[in-house]
Write a protein that holds these residues in place. Structure first.
Motif, short mmCIF file in Angstrom:
data_model
loop_
_atom_site.label_atom_id
_atom_site.label_comp_id
_atom_site.label_asym_id
_atom_site.label_seq_id
_atom_site.Cartn_x
_atom_site.Cartn_y
_atom_site.Cartn_z
N VAL A 134 1.81 -9.14 2.04
CA VAL A 134 1.60 -8.88 3.47
C VAL A 134 1.62 -10.13 4.33
O VAL A 134 1.60 -10.03 5.56
CB VAL A 134 0.28 -8.12 3.69
N THR B 122 5.88 -2.49 13.80
CA THR B 122 5.55 -2.10 12.42
C THR B 122 5.54 -0.58 12.39
O THR B 122 4.56 0.07 12.76
CB THR B 122 4.22 -2.73 11.94
N ILE C 272 2.48 0.34 7.25
CA ILE C 272 1.14 0.02 6.74
C ILE C 272 0.74 0.89 5.55
O ILE C 272 -0.01 0.44 4.68
CB ILE C 272 0.09 0.13 7.88
N VAL D 273 1.84 -0.98 2.20
CA VAL D 273 1.55 -2.38 1.86
C VAL D 273 0.49 -2.55 0.78
O VAL D 273 0.34 -3.65 0.24
CB VAL D 273 1.12 -3.19 3.12
N GLU E 113 -5.47 -4.84 1.81
CA GLU E 113 -4.14 -5.35 2.16
C GLU E 113 -3.67 -4.80 3.50
O GLU E 113 -2.98 -5.49 4.26
CB GLU E 113 -3.15 -5.00 1.04
N GLN E 114 -4.05 -3.58 3.81
CA GLN E 114 -3.70 -3.01 5.11
C GLN E 114 -4.38 -3.78 6.24
O GLN E 114 -3.77 -4.02 7.29
CB GLN E 114 -4.10 -1.53 5.14
N HIS F 236 -2.53 -6.93 6.77
CA HIS F 236 -1.30 -6.62 7.50
C HIS F 236 -1.54 -6.68 9.01
O HIS F 236 -0.77 -7.30 9.76
CB HIS F 236 -0.81 -5.23 7.09
N GLU G 33 -2.38 -10.30 10.14
CA GLU G 33 -1.18 -11.14 10.19
C GLU G 33 -0.37 -10.86 11.47
O GLU G 33 0.18 -11.77 12.08
CB GLU G 33 -0.31 -10.89 8.96
#
Length: 241
Positions: free
Chosen positions: A83, A97, A101, A104, A109-110, A113, A116
């Motif tokens: 990610v 995006t 999501i 990922v 991790e979402q 995302h 970031e």
């Protein structure tokens, strides 16, 4: 768990999607060049649309963990792992995006995302975020009804039962789950799902009876259905508008 590629390779549908994003973000002709990033570009159709736009001046970058592109020209593409985004802070005016999501990874991790996206977005920029709603009747990637309604620990069993494979590789979010994640990421957000539904109907079925009816219903009334709209769509900013 290995995440599979779920890119839509129908470039005609990507044009309509890009037009919807353009309308919802209020993008208009300007002398300023817009730096645009598409995260999870799939076929490349949306990136190509903005890169070759007749009235918008756009410098477009795209990233994906797979290279499923059908349209390759006029924008920069980078393969990524995970990610993390390979760009400096405050690099992009617009970030897209679109149905990414859920692919990922897990909740942690979402959240990364989204963080970031915030990191590489310029202070006055905006992000278009589209997420399949956990409470949609039919899961869009595999066409199974009620798949995402089931508690996570039982989804793989249900998935195997219907002969779709060994494991379900997506993690759709409900409206409260997504908004809690956006709050944790410390971004400002606006749920524009109702507006998006109207724009979609106007683009895809302009002459339909459904479009005529929906366009006449006030957004405040349609907002009642936000928690169960199949696709949750948000406009995200770093700074409060």
């Amino acid at each position: 768990m290995e995440r599979k590629a779920h890119a839509s390779l129908n470039t005609a549908s990507r044009i309509v999607k890009a037009q919807k994003i353009e309308i919802l973000l209020g993008l208009k002709h300007s002398q300023k060049t817009l730096n645009i990033l598409e995260v999870g570009c799939g076929s490349g159709g949306i990136s190509y649309y903005f890169a070759t736009h007749e009235s918008l001046k756009c410098q477009v970058s795209a990233v994906d963990v797979y290279d499923s592109r059908v349209v390759l020209d006029d924008y920069e593409f980078k393969m990524v792992e995970g990610v993390a985004l390979p760009f400096n802070d405050n690099s992009f005016d617009i970030i897209i995006t679109n149905h990414v999501i859920e692919h990922v990874g897990n909740t942690h991790e979402q959240l990364i995302h989204i963080k970031e996206i915030k990191r590489v977005l310029v202070p006055n920029g905006q992000c278009y975020l589209a997420v399949p709603n956990r409470w949609m009747l039919t899961e869009p990637h595999y066409g199974l009804k009620f798949l995402s309604w089931i508690p996570k620990k039982y989804r793989n069993f249900y998935f195997k039962l219907w002969g779709k494979g060994n494991y379900y590789d997506c993690n759709p979010l409900s409206l409260p789950e997504l908004e809690n994640m956006l709050i944790q990421a410390n971004v400002y957000f606006e749920n524009i799902s109702v507006e998006a539904a109207k724009v979609t109907l106007g683009l895809e079925k302009p002459n339909s009876l459904l479009n005529t009816i929906i366009q006449k219903i006030p957004n405040k009334i349609l907002a009642i259905f936000k928690p169960v709209i199949p696709t949750l769509i948000y406009k995200i900013t770093k700074l409060k508008k």
